[in-house]
Design a protein around this motif. Structure first.
Motif, PDB file in Angstrom:
ATOM      1  N   LEU A 341       0.806  -1.221   0.000  1.00  0.00           N
ATOM      2  CA  LEU A 341       0.000   0.000   0.000  1.00  0.00           C
ATOM      3  C   LEU A 341       0.840   1.273   0.000  1.00  0.00           C
ATOM      4  CD1 LEU A 341      -2.922  -0.865   2.444  1.00  0.00           C
ATOM      5  CD2 LEU A 341      -3.104  -0.343   0.011  1.00  0.00           C
ATOM      6  N   PHE A 395      -4.628   1.477   4.430  1.00  0.00           N
ATOM      7  CA  PHE A 395      -5.736   1.216   3.516  1.00  0.00           C
ATOM      8  C   PHE A 395      -6.705   2.391   3.504  1.00  0.00           C
ATOM      9  CE2 PHE A 395      -9.961  -0.408   2.536  1.00  0.00           C
ATOM     10  CZ  PHE A 395      -9.728  -1.101   1.357  1.00  0.00           C
ATOM     11  N   VAL A 396      -7.033   2.905   4.676  1.00  0.00           N
ATOM     12  CA  VAL A 396      -7.924   4.061   4.775  1.00  0.00           C
ATOM     13  C   VAL A 396      -7.280   5.282   4.114  1.00  0.00           C
ATOM     14  CG1 VAL A 396      -9.023   5.676   6.383  1.00  0.00           C
ATOM     15  CG2 VAL A 396      -9.103   3.217   6.822  1.00  0.00           C
ATOM     16  N   ALA A 398      -5.169   5.257   1.609  1.00  0.00           N
ATOM     17  CA  ALA A 398      -5.258   5.065   0.159  1.00  0.00           C
ATOM     18  C   ALA A 398      -6.673   5.337  -0.338  1.00  0.00           C
ATOM     19  CB  ALA A 398      -4.824   3.646  -0.202  1.00  0.00           C
ATOM     20  N   TRP A 399      -7.672   4.882   0.422  1.00  0.00           N
ATOM     21  CA  TRP A 399      -9.077   5.072   0.032  1.00  0.00           C
ATOM     22  C   TRP A 399      -9.441   6.553   0.040  1.00  0.00           C
ATOM     23  CZ3 TRP A 399     -13.546   6.107   3.339  1.00  0.00           C
ATOM     24  CH2 TRP A 399     -14.752   6.016   2.657  1.00  0.00           C
ATOM     25  N   LYS A 400      -9.032   7.260   1.085  1.00  0.00           N
ATOM     26  CA  LYS A 400      -9.305   8.694   1.155  1.00  0.00           C
ATOM     27  C   LYS A 400      -8.567   9.446   0.058  1.00  0.00           C
ATOM     28  CE  LYS A 400     -10.357   9.084   6.099  1.00  0.00           C
ATOM     29  NZ  LYS A 400      -9.936   9.687   7.399  1.00  0.00           N
ATOM     30  N   ALA A 402      -7.803   8.282  -2.903  1.00  0.00           N
ATOM     31  CA  ALA A 402      -8.501   8.025  -4.165  1.00  0.00           C
ATOM     32  C   ALA A 402      -9.760   8.891  -4.268  1.00  0.00           C
ATOM     33  CB  ALA A 402      -8.848   6.553  -4.271  1.00  0.00           C
ATOM     34  N   ARG A 403     -10.496   9.041  -3.168  1.00  0.00           N
ATOM     35  CA  ARG A 403     -11.696   9.880  -3.180  1.00  0.00           C
ATOM     36  C   ARG A 403     -11.329  11.332  -3.397  1.00  0.00           C
ATOM     37  NH1 ARG A 403     -15.749   9.101   1.619  1.00  0.00           N
ATOM     38  NH2 ARG A 403     -16.804  10.614   0.271  1.00  0.00           N
ATOM     39  N   ASP A 406     -10.677  11.863  -7.044  1.00  0.00           N
ATOM     40  CA  ASP A 406     -11.910  11.841  -7.845  1.00  0.00           C
ATOM     41  C   ASP A 406     -12.626  13.187  -7.826  1.00  0.00           C
ATOM     42  OD1 ASP A 406     -11.459   9.248  -8.519  1.00  0.00           O
ATOM     43  OD2 ASP A 406     -12.744   8.391  -6.952  1.00  0.00           O
TER      44      ASP A 406
END
Length: 407
Positions: A341, A395-396, A398-400, A402-403, A406
């Motif tokens: 990650l 992981f969180v 990476a998710w944040k 990506a958002r 976007d």
């Protein structure tokens, strides 16, 4: 165009074996420091121009050859020219001269011909004068054709002086070795004439050993445990790869104890191995690009920790059921996921890792305390929880990230 460094090592009558290049510096030699400047500036080919090769220089060259660059010795200028590729830009480093990395980088990024200059002032009297206002700082950049033309007219003249004269005649770009407009003042170039001149450089090199980033283990605990070892190891010219392999040996000794269910010895030896490995990494940080890679001994040491984990899981599973295999598997799985990650987070939206982030060394250091407080089962469960928490944090992130992209 590729960059090659031509480092000149001339005989001196008043220095040890006759070469400034072999003066000792932080367990190595001056020429390795010069090569490090060139490597950091982008050089892929190191060519040392020297008439004779004493033992100290041969050892320095052997160490340099363990690095990523091609390193060669030329006994004469025609020999050096034959070893250079026509497309290579040549970064000349005069005998015994060093400069700030930032100044060398600017020179390496210039269009040849170019040279590094200093103001003509009393503190720079050791350097050769160009004109009434400037002196040459001992670094220059040119092409192979320029060097060939200089060799044809050299005769009995000094190489450095002849090159300088031709560079000035060709209106070479002059790059200031001291940049008054920079946010941070660059250290002045130095012509090293003896061991006494290297004290300040060695102190600066040793300061590189302290890590400026990493988790709590590397920043705080290893700083207390491993840093005091650096000076004595460097002073005895111990290679950092030997330290790294010694750490690996200690780790596998711990794994061997685990095979005999002597887990208390294991949890004591593995943190000791982590501290020794940190000392090796810090020693490698001193010499940067000229240091050998420590990736293989690091993987071997981690393999020992994994073997000890498997042996502990086997013992606990025999006593408490196969579920302990699942708990143990969470540790390497989380660490591998964490490693996967990190580049993703860096590519999406660079976010620094928290200081508490899990790592192999962090797990090894807290294992003895957890074993004392809760026994082997609670220790393994807590280590798995710590590793999973580190993975989830990345992981969180990476998710944040990506958002955020976007939007």
């Amino acid at each position: 165009m590729p960059l090659a460094a031509l480092i000149v090592a001339q005989d001196q009558t008043d220095i040890g074996d006759g070469l400034r290049a072999t003066l000792p510096l932080a367990g190595r030699s001056l020429i390795e420091y010069q090569a490090g400047l060139a490597l950091a500036a982008g050089a892929e080919h190191i060519l040392i121009l020297v008439e004779r090769v004493p033992a100290a220089l041969a050892q320095a060259v052997d160490r340099l050859r363990r690095g990523p660059a091609r390193v060669e010795i030329a006994r004469s200028l025609p020999d050096a020219i034959d070893r250079l590729h026509p497309e290579e830009r040549i970064l000349l480093v005069a005998d015994g001269v060093i400069a700030a990395q930032g100044a060398v980088d600017r020179l390496a990024g210039a269009a040849p011909p170019a040279l590094l200059v200093l103001p003509d002032s009393p503190e720079h009297d050791d350097f050769e004068r160009i004109d009434a206002t400037e002196r040459w700082a001992g670094f220059a950049l040119f092409g192979k054709g320029f060097l060939e033309n200089t060799a044809q007219m050299l005769g009995d003249w000094d190489l450095g002086s002849t090159l300088l004269r031709r560079l000035v005649q060709d209106d070479a770009v002059r790059i200031a070795a001291l940049d008054p407009g920079a946010e941070t003042a660059l250290p002045a170039p130095m012509l090293v004439t003896g061991p006494a001149a290297l004290g300040a450089i060695e102190a600066g090199l040793l300061r590189r050993a302290d890590a400026g980033e990493g988790n709590w283990t590397e920043l705080y605990l290893h700083r207390l445990v491993a840093t005091p070892l650096i000076g004595p190891l460097v002073g005895r010219q111990v290679d950092q790869s030997l330290v790294a392999w010694a750490a690996t040996g200690i780790a596998w000794a711990g794994a061997l104890l685990a095979a005999f269910h002597l887990f208390w010895g294991t949890v004591l030896l593995l943190p000791l191995a982590a501290a020794a490995a940190s000392a090796g990494r810090r020693m490698a940080r001193i010499w940067g690009g000229t240091a050998a890679s420590l990736a293989i001994p690091t993987l071997a040491r981690h393999g020992a920790a994994f073997a000890a984990l498997l042996l502990l899981a086997r013992m606990l599973a025999a006593e408490g059921g196969w579920g302990w295999w699942m708990v143990a598997a969470l540790v390497p799985a989380s660490l591998l996921g964490l490693a996967a990650l990190e580049p993703i987070v860096a590519a999406i939206r660079p976010l620094p890792s928290p200081r508490w982030q899990a790592s192999v060394d962090a797990l090894l250091w807290i294992a003895p305390l957890l074993a004392v407080l809760g026994g082997w089962r609670w220790m393994l469960a807590a280590l798995a929880l710590y590793a999973v928490a580190g993975f989830l944090e990345r992981f969180v992130a990476a998710w944040k990230g990506a958002r955020f992209c976007d939007k």
